[in-house]
Each structure stands twice: as C-alpha cells, then as structure tokens.
Write an enzyme that holds these catalytic residues in place. Sequence first.
Site, PDB file in Angstrom:
ATOM      1  N   LYS A 173     -19.645  82.697 -25.257  1.00  0.00           N
ATOM      2  CA  LYS A 173     -17.811  81.821 -24.898  1.00  0.00           C
ATOM      3  C   LYS A 173     -16.939  82.839 -25.388  1.00  0.00           C
ATOM      4  CE  LYS A 173     -15.528  77.143 -24.994  1.00  0.00           C
ATOM      5  NZ  LYS A 173     -14.722  77.860 -26.533  1.00  0.00           N
TER       6      LYS A 173
ATOM      7  N   HIS B 242     -28.315  67.938 -27.684  1.00  0.00           N
ATOM      8  CA  HIS B 242     -26.843  68.682 -27.020  1.00  0.00           C
ATOM      9  C   HIS B 242     -26.948  67.742 -25.505  1.00  0.00           C
ATOM     10  CE1 HIS B 242     -27.288  71.204 -29.966  1.00  0.00           C
ATOM     11  NE2 HIS B 242     -26.145  72.361 -29.675  1.00  0.00           N
TER      12      HIS B 242
END
Length: 910
Positions: free
Chosen positions: A570, A125
């Site tokens: 999120k 990532h």
Amino acid sequence: MQPFDQTKVDQDFSFLLKHFRAVLKHVGEQSVAEALPWLRAATDDSAVSTRSLVRALGIAFQLLNIAEENAAVQQRRIADRDPELRPETGRWRDALQKLQRAGLSAAEIVAELPAIAVEPVLTAHPTEVKRATVLAHNRELYLLMVRRENQRWSPAEQAEIESEIETVLERLWRTGDIFLNKPAVLSEVQNVLHYLVNVFPDVLPVLDTQLRYAWVMAGFDPKLLTDRWPRLSFGSWVGGDRDGHPLVTAEITAQTLQELRLQALRLLRRRIRTAASHLSISDILFPAPAGLAAQIERLAAGLGERGQRAIARNPNEPWRQALNLMLARLPIDDSPAEAARLVDEPGRYRDAAELLADLRELAGYLREIGADRLAEAEIRPLMQLVQTFGFHLATLDIRQNSHFHDRALAQLLAAAGLPADDLLSGDPERRRAMLEREVASPRPFAHPDTPLGPEAAAVVGCYRVLAAHIARYGLAGIGPLIISMTRDVTDVLVVYLLAREAGLAYATPDGLVCRLPVVPLFETIEDLEHSPQILADILDHPMTRRSLMAQAQGGELVQQVMVGYSDSNKDGGILASQWALYRAQRAMAEVGRARGVRIRFFHGRGGTISRGAGPTNRFIAMLPPGALNGDLRLTEQGEVIAQKYANRLTAAYNLELLIAGTTTYTLLHRQRLADSHPLEPVMDWLAQQALAAYRNLIEREGFITFFRQATPIDVIEQSRIGSRPARRTGQATLADLRAIPWVFSWNQSRFYLPGWYGVGSALSALQETNLAAWEQLCAEQWEWPPLRYLLANVATSLQTAHRETMHAYAELVEDAGIRQHFLDLIDAEFERTEAALTAIFGMPLAQRRPQVAVTLARRQVGLEPLHRRQIALIRQWRAQQAVNDPAAEETLTDLLLLVNAIAAGLRTTG
C-alpha cells in the site's frame, strides 16, 4: 499447482448450475433461474430484483469454486496414480527429485527433516465475507461432488446424490449470505477452532502418507523415515491481535486461551479413547512386556480410585489399561463432550511432554511383541497430535501498535508521578536515555491496585492475563508480543517496561529478563529499509541478549522478526514492496548471523497478490538465502483459510506445499553460495522507478477523491464481515486506512491497481535506458526465483483487472476533470505494464498464461451483471445519503450482497 482440467470444470459447473436452476424453478423463482448467464447466450435480468440476482450469482460462483476445487483434487489423484507423469511442482515428489539432482542423499535429507518447522498462523482479518453457516453448506456440496466421482454407483444411487445436492442448494438459497451484524471476536475464535479441531487433525495422516509415498517413489528406504518427520504446528491471532481493535480485551484473551486449551484436551481425549477401543490386545494370547506393567503401576499412582477404575475397565488388556490411565491423567474432567471442563489437581499431566513420553513408551511395548503395525497405526497418530497441538491447540500471538504502547507507558509514568516528556518529546536521545534508566530498574511503576489510564489498563491487563496463564500452565500456547509499526529499538524497550509492570519480565542478578519473545514488525518501505540497523540495535541491547538466552534454555538463540507484505505494498506498490522485503530479509539474516542469533522470519501475507499472496512454492523459492533456515512462519488470512483448508485433501495439499517447500529450499540454500545475483542492482533501480511512479499517482491532488468515488470503499467500510474496524484510529486519511479495505475496494472495481501500478513505468524505462540490463532480465525470467515470482504476480493482477469495468466505475467520480486525469494516468500505466510483460514473455499474456485467461473468462460471464448493478446502486445510495433518505439503509443491504457476490466471483477480497 498443475493446471486443472478445464473441461471437467465446465462439466461439473454445468451439472451444478442445472440443478441450481431446477431448485430455483421449484421454489417459484422462474425469472431468476432464467437469468443465470452461463446457461444461455444472452439473458435479460432487468425483471429480476437486485437482491435475488446477486444471491443467485453469488451461489453460482460458490458452485464454480467447488467445481474448480474438485477438478484440482481429481487431477492430483490422477498424477499420484501414475508415477510416469511429471510430479506437480512444489509437492514432495518434486521436492525430493530437486534434492536428488542437487546431489543430496536420502541420509542427508532425512537428517534434516526433524529440524524443519512450519507454523501457519490463522488470523481473523475482515476478509472472510461468507458466514460460517454458508461455508458449512459449501463443504457439504463439495463432499457430495466427491462422492459423485465414484463410477460404481447405480442409477438409483446417482439419483439419490443428485437429490441431496438439490436439498443443499435449496438450503443455500434460503440462507442469508451476509453478516447482518459485525461478528463478535469470540465467534471468530469459534471459526478458527473449527479448522484446528475438525480439519487439521485429520490432515496429519494424509501428510504422512504423501511424504512416505514420495520417499518410496524416489527409491529411498522407508525405514529411514522412522521418527524423522518435519514438525507442523499452528498459531492464531484471533483473540490476541488488538492492533486498532478495541474489542479484543484482556478478558477476551483470557477466554480465548482457556478455550484453546479446553478444545485441545477434548480433542486428545476423543482420539485416545478411539485408540483404546482399537487396542484390544489380550495378555493371555500375547504376554505383556514387564515394562508395560511397571508403566501401568506408575500411571495409576496418584490417581486413587479413578486409576483403579481405569484399570478394572479392561481386565487382561494392558495396552488399553495404559491408555485408560493416560485419559484419566488428562487435566480435564470426565464430563461428556462439550460439558467437559479444565481441572488442576494432583496426578494430572502438567504438560503435553509428559503425555508424549508415555505414548512413546507404550509404542515401544507394542513393538516388543512384534506389533509394529499397531504402534504405527494407533499410537504414532496420537504422538503426532500431541506434538502438533500440545495442550494448547495453537499459540496465541499478542499484537499491538507502538503508538498505543507509548500512550500506555506515558499513563504508567503519570500514575507513578513521573514526567512523560522525555518519552513523547520527539527527541530520540532523550527518549532512549529515559527508557534505558527505567529498564535498568526492577521496580514497577504502579501498585497492582492503582487506577490506570485506558491504554495502560488495556496493555497491563492483557499482560497480566498472560502472566497468570504462564504461572498456571507454562509457556506453551503463548506466542510472541508483536509490535506493529516498529520504528527503532526504543519501541522494544517500551514493551520490556510494560512486561515488567505485569510480571512478564523478572529480575536476575544480571538485570531484567522478558519471559516472552518480543517481535518487531516492519511494515512500510521506510521501516523495511531501516530494519537491519533497528534489528542490530535490538540484538545488541543487553536485555534482549539476556532474554534470548533465557528463552533458548541452553539451545540456539532465535529472534523472531515479522515482515509485513500488506502495508509495504500500500505504501510503495508491488515492485518496491517485494524488493524491499527481499533486501530487508537478506540483510537482517546477516545481522543475526554476525551476532550468533538465528532470525526467524514471520511473514505477514494477506489473501491477495497486493498483500503478499502468490503460489506457495514460488513464494518459498524466492526467499533470499539465509531467510528460511528450516523454519517458516506465516499468516493465513480471511477467506484464504476457507479456500485452502475447508476440505481435507485440499488442506493436506496446501500444507504439503509449505512443508516440502521449506525442506527443499532450506537444503538448497545451504548448498549454494549466498553471493549477490547480478540482477540485484537492476532490481534496486527498478524498485526506485516503480516507487516514484506509484507515489506520483497516490500523492497527487485529487487522488483521494478519485479513489473514494471510483471504488466501493464507502460500502466496504460499512460491511459487517469482520470484527475489526476498517481504520486504525478512525481518521479519514489514506495513511490510516488499513491495507485490507484499500485492496478490497480496488479489486471490487476491477482496477487491481496495487498489484501492478508502477511496474510498467519501471520496466519501460529500463528497456529504453539500459538495453543490456533489459536483455539480462528477460533471460533470467525463468531462472531467478524473485524475478519469476514478481512477474507472475504482476501478470495475474493485470489479467484480473478489466479495463471496461474500470472505466464504468470511474464514471462514479463526479468531477469530470479529476475522473479523466486519473483515468488517463491509470490507462497509460496499464498499457505500459502490459507491453513490458508481453516483451519479456515474448507473447501476449493470454497466450503465455492460457489457464488464467480461461478461468477469468468463465467468471467474467457472471461478474459483468454484478458490476453493472453495483455501479447503479452505488450511485443511488450516495444520492440517498446526501439527502438523508431512509431508503439508503435498504440500498446498503443490497450493496453488501453485491460485495459478497463479486468477492465470490473474483475468489478474493482483500
């Protein structure tokens, strides 16, 4: 983790800073040297260029990280030397004491150890902001600091170490610290290979030593541990994860699989050669058992002249001869070091199990002559290597988004002259019926040479690479097919059909069977809420059942399920996310149990609290009963890999926490009834309240404007720290933005908003409306692991946030009305959250968690000038962009350096 000695951190950091300042003066950077803020009460850095200042402070933070890591390692050494000290939470000594207190005997514990399986999965990532070159320099500095711990060095030797430290510091100063171009996927593969080849193999003996030491300290018989060890293996997403990552092609995946295999075999070759050089046992002095001669004859069969050369190399040393023959049977040629290549020819090992059996047999012959110590010292480590890394080093997972799969299947239908209306119509019944008809048929849609649309070509091309690899080398090394954003069972059926197209699914008299596990990934709050029913539909499907039975090969049926910590946070904030994950795992474990299938949860945790990170032992402790089952698979992402695993003893410590924690809570959960906790309904209510407060913020008109202007998100989107784009599809929406840049930007601007927002509203509402539940929650804060984990993580996020810095970044918002509106909301929620935690803890956060407060205060000294410069440059860069000023590119480079330095100071990105 035990608090480390803050005095030692200060001493080591001051020592390193002193030498860094000397280096800066030596290279003519007097003003930069004087601007280091920790060395004097007040500094004026106005005369120092941004580029020089951020480079200097970035390096200083790396030095602070080294000082903290060294202090932690030395603290653990002190604890290990003194059995009277309380064991560190989460390590083996603590784990065995917990199990003893629960009434478990040594025999009961050791019986379960071989069933314990831990698999960290390394990902690329885009959160590792330091280049591999810089990481190497940092590791060299760390090792020099470890050397310096030896108090027996003479003054001349100490001076030599200090000279070497200054040499490395000068190298760091003269090294570019940011990626000037986005790294290629294969360069990210090389980064992961560094840990798999150069770090983890050397950690295995340390893990053994720690368990053996704790076992003896617990009063247990060490003989019980013989061949009864937990299992450790590794996975990787690098070169396999293609969710929103068009650069991960079928060719990249093929190259990655070959490189993983090649490096595994090179590793085994080096280690077997070393063992052979050690086992110089003469059969003239110690006659070899008859079985050893038979083993040598069998190993040599089929190797022809190569086998005879292997035997002739060491006459009268049969143990060496046996290892030489095992070397000759490895499926790798005899070229030296990096020139070696894979080979497939008769006489070579077909799989790692054959080598493991030969090593086990050889160890038995050593024990027959009484050389148990040599069997343990030389052969057992080789067996561990084979068991951990096989011939594949790490399993490679393949991940893609369900929407991409749909487009791929639609293109296959078009290639076959079939309509895709039912697939894409939005009518779930028509979609399911169409897919069921197709899954019942063994025939593919298209001829292998038929031109396909881009998505179909990408998926089928990747799956054909996997099928070819399996045909050549077997299933070892191939991980599951993971479906991002799994919405219902039809997303799994789509993958079954794509697998059929590439030969990954095959026909049986009962119907199609998929060779590889297909894993749903549940990421959003809504998906987690629906996950138990979706999983039930998946498990009840006949093709899933057939596939699980084929994959189990007569053993336990296991369905892997991935749960995402990033997107759920999120989507709904930290409280709603963590509770949705808890509820979903518990319910899915029960769905599996009712169907005779063990659910293997794969935890997609990120590097920050907002993306699932937190203290390892507390994370494992808070998993719901039924979710662990002796099997822990979890991602290690971005900069976390370097922080946890760059240095051998730190890597051993972090892996020990994973293995000991999995063992402890697997056994404790089996003892305890899986009854609901009395606070679960309260947590349900709190999650709803927190979700409403969080959504009320992010869905307000003007919020996207506030977010994009009050954080450096636009700078982060321009960074070159990972090969993957910041957005899945390129749409400029909050939904399309990946969780990593979302968290990264809030962290850089010190809001840390995803790690606490909504919690204050929920807790204060509970305190006002249900005093009995509030008092029960306060009473359980230490006792119930899910609550303790949540409160600790929120407290850390709140302490790391910095009100003054938040407000300074908010000044970047051009519309004063939008700025003040959202600042007022954020300030009010911050105060509510702080007040609620203070009430629960019975004291202010800094008093309850003084170690965190001291650590952050030390870092804030260097962070303040960096934030000040970043804010000024963001304002300048945005103005330059607005008028297409060519100087914007130069300003951007300075901003990227600032991002890097602040990330080092916070020791976190996204």
